[in-house]
Structure formats: structure tokens, C-alpha cells
Enzyme design. Structure first.
Site, PDB file in Angstrom:
ATOM      1  N   ILE A  29      39.915  43.669  36.680  1.00 10.58           N
ATOM      2  CA  ILE A  29      40.805  43.285  35.577  1.00 10.58           C
ATOM      3  C   ILE A  29      40.543  41.843  35.160  1.00 10.58           C
ATOM      4  O   ILE A  29      40.553  41.512  33.966  1.00 10.58           O
ATOM      5  CB  ILE A  29      42.282  43.479  36.008  1.00 10.58           C
ATOM      6  CG1 ILE A  29      42.578  44.972  36.272  1.00 10.58           C
ATOM      7  CG2 ILE A  29      43.231  42.922  34.957  1.00 10.58           C
ATOM      8  CD1 ILE A  29      43.939  45.235  36.922  1.00 10.58           C
ATOM      9  N   SER A  48      35.477  32.322  40.569  1.00 11.96           N
ATOM     10  CA  SER A  48      34.859  33.284  41.488  1.00 11.96           C
ATOM     11  C   SER A  48      34.569  32.577  42.795  1.00 11.96           C
ATOM     12  O   SER A  48      34.028  31.476  42.801  1.00 11.96           O
ATOM     13  CB  SER A  48      33.556  33.825  40.892  1.00 11.96           C
ATOM     14  OG  SER A  48      32.904  34.657  41.832  1.00 11.96           O
ATOM     15  N   ASP A  71      37.706  29.592  45.478  1.00  8.50           N
ATOM     16  CA  ASP A  71      38.417  30.437  46.442  1.00  8.50           C
ATOM     17  C   ASP A  71      39.857  29.953  46.422  1.00  8.50           C
ATOM     18  O   ASP A  71      40.108  28.766  46.691  1.00  8.50           O
ATOM     19  CB  ASP A  71      37.787  30.279  47.838  1.00  8.50           C
ATOM     20  CG  ASP A  71      38.440  31.190  48.871  1.00  8.50           C
ATOM     21  OD1 ASP A  71      39.647  31.478  48.761  1.00  8.50           O
ATOM     22  OD2 ASP A  71      37.730  31.600  49.806  1.00  8.50           O
ATOM     23  N   ASN A  92      45.009  35.787  38.638  1.00 11.95           N
ATOM     24  CA  ASN A  92      44.642  37.211  38.746  1.00 11.95           C
ATOM     25  C   ASN A  92      44.157  37.599  40.139  1.00 11.95           C
ATOM     26  O   ASN A  92      44.360  38.733  40.567  1.00 11.95           O
ATOM     27  CB  ASN A  92      43.542  37.517  37.721  1.00 11.95           C
ATOM     28  CG  ASN A  92      42.881  38.857  37.982  1.00 11.95           C
ATOM     29  OD1 ASN A  92      43.414  39.917  37.648  1.00 11.95           O
ATOM     30  ND2 ASN A  92      41.699  38.822  38.607  1.00 11.95           N
ATOM     31  N   SER A 140      52.458  43.439  39.783  1.00 13.12           N
ATOM     32  CA  SER A 140      52.287  44.891  39.903  1.00 13.12           C
ATOM     33  C   SER A 140      53.643  45.551  39.715  1.00 13.12           C
ATOM     34  O   SER A 140      54.668  45.014  40.174  1.00 13.12           O
ATOM     35  CB  SER A 140      51.736  45.236  41.291  1.00 13.12           C
ATOM     36  OG  SER A 140      51.835  46.630  41.510  1.00 13.12           O
ATOM     37  N   LYS A 165      53.698  40.680  46.023  1.00 13.26           N
ATOM     38  CA  LYS A 165      53.805  40.639  44.562  1.00 13.26           C
ATOM     39  C   LYS A 165      55.259  40.398  44.136  1.00 13.26           C
ATOM     40  O   LYS A 165      55.509  39.805  43.087  1.00 13.26           O
ATOM     41  CB  LYS A 165      53.254  41.933  43.959  1.00 13.26           C
ATOM     42  CG  LYS A 165      51.738  42.096  44.121  1.00 13.26           C
ATOM     43  CD  LYS A 165      50.960  41.058  43.328  1.00 13.26           C
ATOM     44  CE  LYS A 165      49.463  41.344  43.323  1.00 13.26           C
ATOM     45  NZ  LYS A 165      48.707  40.364  42.514  1.00 13.26           N
ATOM     46  N   THR A 196      39.600  49.994  39.387  1.00 11.77           N
ATOM     47  CA  THR A 196      38.885  48.849  39.960  1.00 11.77           C
ATOM     48  C   THR A 196      38.648  49.127  41.442  1.00 11.77           C
ATOM     49  O   THR A 196      39.180  50.093  42.006  1.00 11.77           O
ATOM     50  CB  THR A 196      39.712  47.547  39.836  1.00 11.77           C
ATOM     51  OG1 THR A 196      40.860  47.665  40.693  1.00 11.77           O
ATOM     52  CG2 THR A 196      40.151  47.291  38.405  1.00 11.77           C
TER      53      THR A 196
HETATM   54  P1  NAP Z   1      39.482  43.822  42.309  1.00  8.29           P
HETATM   55  O1  NAP Z   1      38.441  44.453  41.473  1.00  8.29           O
HETATM   56  O2  NAP Z   1      39.494  44.037  43.772  1.00  8.29           O
HETATM   57  O3  NAP Z   1      39.449  42.253  41.978  1.00  8.29           O
HETATM   58  C1  NAP Z   1      40.117  41.326  42.782  1.00  8.29           C
HETATM   59  C2  NAP Z   1      39.566  39.969  42.450  1.00  8.29           C
HETATM   60  O4  NAP Z   1      40.257  38.997  43.260  1.00  8.29           O
HETATM   61  C3  NAP Z   1      38.077  39.837  42.774  1.00  8.29           C
HETATM   62  O5  NAP Z   1      37.445  39.057  41.793  1.00  8.29           O
HETATM   63  C4  NAP Z   1      38.091  39.111  44.106  1.00  8.29           C
HETATM   64  O6  NAP Z   1      36.925  38.352  44.370  1.00  8.29           O
HETATM   65  C5  NAP Z   1      39.273  38.175  43.852  1.00  8.29           C
HETATM   66  N1  NAP Z   1      39.717  37.532  45.075  1.00  8.29           N
HETATM   67  C6  NAP Z   1      40.155  38.095  46.227  1.00  8.29           C
HETATM   68  N2  NAP Z   1      40.408  37.144  47.130  1.00  8.29           N
HETATM   69  C7  NAP Z   1      40.126  35.946  46.533  1.00  8.29           C
HETATM   70  C8  NAP Z   1      40.172  34.614  46.958  1.00  8.29           C
HETATM   71  N3  NAP Z   1      40.571  34.254  48.198  1.00  8.29           N
HETATM   72  N4  NAP Z   1      39.823  33.645  46.074  1.00  8.29           N
HETATM   73  C9  NAP Z   1      39.420  33.955  44.827  1.00  8.29           C
HETATM   74  N5  NAP Z   1      39.329  35.217  44.383  1.00  8.29           N
HETATM   75  C10 NAP Z   1      39.680  36.206  45.235  1.00  8.29           C
HETATM   76  O7  NAP Z   1      40.946  44.286  41.842  1.00  8.29           O
HETATM   77  P2  NAP Z   1      41.691  44.282  40.430  1.00  8.29           P
HETATM   78  O8  NAP Z   1      42.330  45.592  40.316  1.00  8.29           O
HETATM   79  O9  NAP Z   1      40.826  43.795  39.349  1.00  8.29           O
HETATM   80  O10 NAP Z   1      42.845  43.217  40.751  1.00  8.29           O
HETATM   81  C11 NAP Z   1      43.155  42.148  39.893  1.00  8.29           C
HETATM   82  C12 NAP Z   1      44.646  41.863  39.997  1.00  8.29           C
HETATM   83  O11 NAP Z   1      45.364  42.981  39.468  1.00  8.29           O
HETATM   84  C13 NAP Z   1      45.144  41.694  41.442  1.00  8.29           C
HETATM   85  O12 NAP Z   1      46.069  40.628  41.500  1.00  8.29           O
HETATM   86  C14 NAP Z   1      45.834  43.017  41.728  1.00  8.29           C
HETATM   87  O13 NAP Z   1      46.838  42.883  42.702  1.00  8.29           O
HETATM   88  C15 NAP Z   1      46.385  43.355  40.368  1.00  8.29           C
HETATM   89  N6  NAP Z   1      46.723  44.773  40.182  1.00  8.29           N
HETATM   90  C16 NAP Z   1      45.740  45.726  40.145  1.00  8.29           C
HETATM   91  C17 NAP Z   1      46.070  47.060  39.944  1.00  8.29           C
HETATM   92  C18 NAP Z   1      45.040  48.159  39.880  1.00  8.29           C
HETATM   93  O14 NAP Z   1      45.410  49.347  39.805  1.00  8.29           O
HETATM   94  N7  NAP Z   1      43.736  47.847  39.915  1.00  8.29           N
HETATM   95  C19 NAP Z   1      47.429  47.432  39.769  1.00  8.29           C
HETATM   96  C20 NAP Z   1      48.398  46.442  39.816  1.00  8.29           C
HETATM   97  C21 NAP Z   1      48.035  45.122  40.003  1.00  8.29           C
HETATM   98  P3  NAP Z   1      35.731  38.926  45.339  1.00  8.29           P
HETATM   99  O15 NAP Z   1      34.877  39.792  44.449  1.00  8.29           O
HETATM  100  O16 NAP Z   1      35.056  37.672  45.785  1.00  8.29           O
HETATM  101  O17 NAP Z   1      36.395  39.680  46.443  1.00  8.29           O
END
Ligand code: NAP
Length: 238
Positions: A29, A48, A71, A92, A140, A165, A196
Site C-alpha cells: 500500500i 525504505s 527504519d 504507513n 486498520s 492499531k 499485499t
Molecule cells: P506490506 O506489503 O507487508 O508492507 C509493509 C511495509 O512496512 C513494507 O514496506 C515494510 O518494509 C515496512 N516496514 C516494516 N517494518 C518496518 C520498519 N521497522 N521500518 C520501516 N519500514 C518497515 O503490507 P501492506 O499491506 O502494504 O501494509 C501497509 C500498511 O497498511 C500497514 O500499516 C498495515 O498494517 C496496513 N493495513 C494493511 C491491510 C491489508 O489488508 N494489506 C489492511 C489494513 C491495514 P520491508 O519490505 O523492509 O519489510
């Protein structure tokens, strides 16, 4: 000239454009939010924690994208020194942990709560240099206490993530009140289930969720603050 000064010059030459930082923008996202903000004409810092992953997203998004190795759990203050002015911060980056054990809680809160506090505090000086700063916290619908009591019962496996969250939502209300005097709008988004890595690639298009984040990122000065909304703008109960 040392490297820090060179980096700051590179960032600051774009100060005539609005600027944004999206944490965790190398995939999912976050990458879609960054892409859409860049398409809207903002200079977007791609947060990143891995430089190569981040650079790949920068190359993919193109002209308005800039890499910021970040980070959210380590060295945040040093990263913030590279940004002179910031108009939009999108918190995010997030992780899902499983199981109700204390270690799972610690890891989830480290990124989803403490990471947001660290990033928000570190980038506040840059946000205060904006005429109309905006903060978007990617929350979320699973954080909703009302929905947890009605639509989506809490299961043990996801309780660390969901309560982290919910804490993020509380931070959203706190920062919205604390930063109102600075003209800063602070809102939380429930993106809905998206395809994702976090969600085993089950769910809707992440780009659709990103539209909701971009709407909050570009709110007019009479827009809402301290709200919790779904990607399409409908309110989510706290
Ligand atoms: P994702 O593809 O797993 O992406 C998560 C991102 O967070 C990645 O870029 C990851 O980097 C980064 N991250 C994790 N730990 C980190 C750290 N210590 N420092 C900096 N970056 C870090 O998941 P996503 O679905 O896109 O999630 C994005 C947001 O949406 C999250 O907050 C999640 O809780 C929220 N969300 C997602 C959903 C869904 O259905 N996908 C639903 C509700 C809410 P790396 O690549 O280095 O690990």
C-alpha cells in the site's frame, strides 16, 4: 563538502514543490500511496529500511520519487536531518505478528506504535515549516473497538496487531489535538483488506486504498482532523 550536506542540498532544491514522506513505501500500500502522491506533483521521499528495495520503488515511480533509507525503529532522528521541509507524512510502515505472546506484542508495538511516535516526533520540525501540514496514519478497521465487539471478534492470533492499531488510533486523536494550532490535519485510514504480502495477497487492489490515503494527505485547510475513515471516506467507528 561532506555527504550530509550534499544529501540535504539534493533534497532542498525541490522546495518549490510540496513534499511527502511515506514510510514503508518500497512495497504494498505504501508504494501505491507514494506513486499517487508523485503523480499529483509532490516530491515523495520513499521511506525504505532496505536501500536496494527502496531504490527499486524510486526507479519504478520515476521523476518525483527520492530514496530515504528509514527504519522506523532505528536511526529515525538521523534520517529526519536530511529533510528540510515536509508537507505530508504518511505513517504507513507496519507489521503483523501472530500469537498473544508478549514478544509478539513487543514486535508489533515497536513498529506500529513506537515507530510512528519516533517518526512523527522526528519529522515535526520539518512539518512545522509547511503552510498546511498533513499526517496520515495507516490504521486498520480491525482496530475499531466497536467493530471488535460486533462485526470482527478479536482472535488471539491477531490481538497484538489489532491493539497496536487501536493505540495508533489513540495517537491520531492526540496528535490532531496537539497540532491543531499548527494547522496540521492528522487522520487515520482503514484501507480495507488488500492484496499485499501482509495479507497473503488476498484482498482488493492496494491502489484503491491508496486513493483514500492521498485524499487525506491533500485535505484542504477546512478539511477534517482527528477522524478515522475507510478508503472511500466513510467514517469507521473508534
Ligand atoms: P506490506 O506489503 O507487508 O508492507 C509493509 C511495509 O512496512 C513494507 O514496506 C515494510 O518494509 C515496512 N516496514 C516494516 N517494518 C518496518 C520498519 N521497522 N521500518 C520501516 N519500514 C518497515 O503490507 P501492506 O499491506 O502494504 O501494509 C501497509 C500498511 O497498511 C500497514 O500499516 C498495515 O498494517 C496496513 N493495513 C494493511 C491491510 C491489508 O489488508 N494489506 C489492511 C489494513 C491495514 P520491508 O519490505 O523492509 O519489510
Amino acid at each position: 563538502m561532506d555527504k550530509d550536506v550534499v544529501d540535504k542540498d539534493v533534497v532542498d532544491k525541490d522546495t518549490d514543490k510540496r513534499t511527502a514522506l511515506v514510510t514503508g513505501a518500497n512495497r504494498g500500500i505504501g508504494k501505491e500511496i507514494a506513486r499517487q502522491l508523485a503523480e499529483a506533483g509532490l516530491i515523495v521521499h520513499i521511506g525504505s529500511r532496505d536501500a536496494d528495495d527502496g531504490q527499486r520503488a524510486v526507479d519504478e515511480i520515476g521523476a518525483n520519487a527520492r530514496l530515504l533509507v528509514l527504519d522506523v525503529t532505528d536511526g529515525v532522528a538521523e534520517a529526519a536531518e536530511q529533510i528540510g521541509r515536509l508537507d505530508v507524512l504518511v505513517n504507513n510502515a507496519g507489521i503483523m505478528t501472530t500469537g498473544p505472546d508478549v514478544e509478539g506484542f513487543r514486535r508489533a508495538y515497536e513498529v506500529n506504535v513506537f515507530g510512528v511516535v519516533a517518526v512523527t516526533e522526528a519529522f515535526l520540525p520539518a512539518l512545522r515549516r509547511s503552510a498546511s501540514p498533513r499526517i496520515v496514519n495507516i490504521s486498520s478497521g480491525l482496530a475499531s473497538l466497536e467493530w471488535s465487539s460486533t462485526r470482527f471478534p478479536v482472535d488471539a492470533a491477531s490481538v497484538a496487531y489489532r491493539t497496536s492499531k487501536a493505540a495508533l488510533n489513540a495517537l491520531t486523536v492526540l496528535y490532531a489535538q496537539a497540532l491543531a494550532g499548527a494547522g496540521c490535519k492528522v487522520n487515520a485510514l482503514g484501507p480495507g483488506p488488500r492484496a499485499t504480502a501482509m495479507n497473503s495477497f488476498a484482498g482488493g487492489d492496494p491502489a484503491e486504498a491508496a486513493e483514500g490515503a492521498v485524499r487525506l494527505a491533500l485535505l484542504p485547510d477546512d478539511g477534517p482532523t482527528g477522524s478515522f475513515v475507510a478508503w472511500d471516506g466513510t467514517p469507521i467507528p473508534w
